[in-house]
Design a protein around this motif. Sequence first.
Motif, PDB file in Angstrom:
ATOM      1  N   VAL A  27       0.841  -1.195   0.000  1.00 39.83           N
ATOM      2  CA  VAL A  27       0.000   0.000   0.000  1.00 39.83           C
ATOM      3  C   VAL A  27       0.877   1.245   0.000  1.00 39.83           C
ATOM      4  CG1 VAL A  27      -1.885  -1.163   1.212  1.00 39.83           C
ATOM      5  CG2 VAL A  27      -0.149   0.080   2.516  1.00 39.83           C
ATOM      6  N   GLY A  28       0.244   2.378  -0.227  1.00 39.51           N
ATOM      7  CA  GLY A  28       0.940   3.654  -0.193  1.00 39.51           C
ATOM      8  C   GLY A  28       0.335   4.569   0.843  1.00 39.51           C
ATOM      9  N   GLY A  29       1.058   5.622   1.153  1.00 38.58           N
ATOM     10  CA  GLY A  29       0.565   6.599   2.110  1.00 38.58           C
ATOM     11  C   GLY A  29       1.331   7.896   1.988  1.00 38.58           C
ATOM     12  N   VAL A  30       0.707   8.979   2.448  1.00 41.80           N
ATOM     13  CA  VAL A  30       1.359  10.289   2.442  1.00 41.80           C
ATOM     14  C   VAL A  30       1.204  10.910   3.821  1.00 41.80           C
ATOM     15  CG1 VAL A  30       1.357  12.626   1.494  1.00 41.80           C
ATOM     16  CG2 VAL A  30       1.045  10.668  -0.024  1.00 41.80           C
ATOM     17  N   TYR A  31       2.312  11.393   4.362  1.00 45.24           N
ATOM     18  CA  TYR A  31       2.353  11.982   5.698  1.00 45.24           C
ATOM     19  C   TYR A  31       2.075  13.475   5.627  1.00 45.24           C
ATOM     20  CZ  TYR A  31       4.443  13.567  10.130  1.00 45.24           C
ATOM     21  OH  TYR A  31       4.671  14.147  11.343  1.00 45.24           O
ATOM     22  N   ASP A  32       1.093  13.921   6.399  1.00 43.56           N
ATOM     23  CA  ASP A  32       0.733  15.331   6.474  1.00 43.56           C
ATOM     24  C   ASP A  32       1.613  16.003   7.528  1.00 43.56           C
ATOM     25  OD1 ASP A  32      -0.579  17.792   7.334  1.00 43.56           O
ATOM     26  OD2 ASP A  32      -2.293  17.146   6.141  1.00 43.56           O
ATOM     27  N   MET A  33       2.434  16.941   7.102  1.00 43.03           N
ATOM     28  CA  MET A  33       3.380  17.593   8.006  1.00 43.03           C
ATOM     29  C   MET A  33       2.690  18.414   9.091  1.00 43.03           C
ATOM     30  SD  MET A  33       6.627  17.042   7.312  1.00 43.03           S
ATOM     31  CE  MET A  33       7.879  16.862   6.055  1.00 43.03           C
ATOM     32  N   ASN A  34       1.499  18.884   8.826  1.00 46.16           N
ATOM     33  CA  ASN A  34       0.808  19.755   9.769  1.00 46.16           C
ATOM     34  C   ASN A  34       0.048  18.987  10.843  1.00 46.16           C
ATOM     35  OD1 ASN A  34       1.417  22.427   8.511  1.00 46.16           O
ATOM     36  ND2 ASN A  34       0.271  21.550   6.801  1.00 46.16           N
ATOM     37  N   SER A  35      -0.624  17.922  10.446  1.00 52.14           N
ATOM     38  CA  SER A  35      -1.455  17.170  11.373  1.00 52.14           C
ATOM     39  C   SER A  35      -0.777  15.914  11.905  1.00 52.14           C
ATOM     40  CB  SER A  35      -2.767  16.765  10.700  1.00 52.14           C
ATOM     41  OG  SER A  35      -2.533  15.815   9.671  1.00 52.14           O
ATOM     42  N   GLY A  36       0.234  15.402  11.187  1.00 53.21           N
ATOM     43  CA  GLY A  36       0.850  14.136  11.561  1.00 53.21           C
ATOM     44  C   GLY A  36       0.110  12.923  11.049  1.00 53.21           C
ATOM     45  N   LYS A  37      -0.982  13.144  10.324  1.00 58.05           N
ATOM     46  CA  LYS A  37      -1.802  12.029   9.842  1.00 58.05           C
ATOM     47  C   LYS A  37      -1.206  11.419   8.570  1.00 58.05           C
ATOM     48  CE  LYS A  37      -6.471  10.930   8.141  1.00 58.05           C
ATOM     49  NZ  LYS A  37      -6.559   9.671   8.886  1.00 58.05           N
ATOM     50  N   VAL A  38      -1.269  10.112   8.478  1.00 61.41           N
ATOM     51  CA  VAL A  38      -0.869   9.406   7.257  1.00 61.41           C
ATOM     52  C   VAL A  38      -2.122   8.961   6.522  1.00 61.41           C
ATOM     53  CG1 VAL A  38       0.290   7.387   6.311  1.00 61.41           C
ATOM     54  CG2 VAL A  38       1.305   8.606   8.242  1.00 61.41           C
ATOM     55  N   GLU A  39      -2.278   9.448   5.309  1.00 58.89           N
ATOM     56  CA  GLU A  39      -3.405   9.054   4.464  1.00 58.89           C
ATOM     57  C   GLU A  39      -2.993   7.828   3.672  1.00 58.89           C
ATOM     58  OE1 GLU A  39      -7.262   9.290   3.577  1.00 58.89           O
ATOM     59  OE2 GLU A  39      -6.270  10.930   4.679  1.00 58.89           O
ATOM     60  N   ILE A  40      -3.659   6.693   3.913  1.00 56.51           N
ATOM     61  CA  ILE A  40      -3.310   5.421   3.275  1.00 56.51           C
ATOM     62  C   ILE A  40      -4.133   5.228   2.013  1.00 56.51           C
ATOM     63  CG2 ILE A  40      -3.239   2.909   3.541  1.00 56.51           C
ATOM     64  CD1 ILE A  40      -1.282   4.205   5.365  1.00 56.51           C
ATOM     65  N   PHE A  41      -3.494   4.753   0.949  1.00 55.93           N
ATOM     66  CA  PHE A  41      -4.222   4.391  -0.262  1.00 55.93           C
ATOM     67  C   PHE A  41      -3.515   3.225  -0.930  1.00 55.93           C
ATOM     68  CE2 PHE A  41      -1.402   7.975  -1.223  1.00 55.93           C
ATOM     69  CZ  PHE A  41      -0.610   7.459  -2.241  1.00 55.93           C
ATOM     70  N   LYS A  42      -4.226   2.540  -1.808  1.00 51.82           N
ATOM     71  CA  LYS A  42      -3.658   1.396  -2.505  1.00 51.82           C
ATOM     72  C   LYS A  42      -3.249   1.779  -3.900  1.00 51.82           C
ATOM     73  CE  LYS A  42      -6.267  -2.072   0.089  1.00 51.82           C
ATOM     74  NZ  LYS A  42      -7.180  -3.248   0.013  1.00 51.82           N
TER      75      LYS A  42
END
Length: 255
Positions: free
Chosen positions: A240-255
């Motif tokens: 899977v893939g993901g992108v880290y949000d520098m502001n919130s710390g959240k990682v958005e996961i996608f396939k």
Amino acid sequence: MRIFCLLFLFVATIMLNSCRQQSPETKTASIDDEKDTLTIAAEDVLTSDILTKEEQAKLKPIDVLERLKKGNLDFTKDNLTIRNTTERVRKSSLGQYPKAVILSCLDSRVPVEDIFHSGIGNLFVARVAGNIVNDDILGSLEYACKVSGAKLVLVLGHEYCGAIKSAIDGVKLGNITTLLDKIRPAVSATKTSFSGAAVSSNPDFVAAVCDENVRLAITKLRAGSPILKEMEEKGAIMIVGGVYDMNSGKVEIFK
């Protein structure tokens, strides 16, 4: 020295107060000003979650993915625990059975283990600028999954990536040039569908290229490693893939 110790203890207490969202009645952390010591409740210390080989073998890839999501939620909400690092070092010294392997960018602002509320022995982490894929990365991920039993491969990009911006700008400098060449296909692919200014000063374009770069990396993993591709097809691992949000710390996961 005493002022430094008191400052450290004050910061540590603030961190403890955010752990596990416990009520004030259950918190037993306290500072002894006379001795410059900090007492931490036993329930606030994560003694160990290092897996054995048998425990790792029982894991399903989807369970590991959910564990990473939960860990990331803990990170964004500051629901973190104190880890007994010394104990973890000892327990993992004779073997390692991590849950997942993360292909991350080199960026110092992306502390991979912390992002997923993980510690020693939990994750394999491969780091390279722009989270690009090459033969050495492929070999490392194959080792993590086929040899050491990791159940999940996560390609992790992040906002404001310097490597992405440099690829957009066409930077040429020593060996950095060949590294950026592996990102430029994502730049070209994004330009075909992006409606705004396709420049590194446009954060929306940089974000779009980042997403595309993660997707292309996943494609390269499957194309470049018959081992990983077969394991994924058989359900032994997920990629899977993901992108880290520098502001919130959240990682958005996608396939």
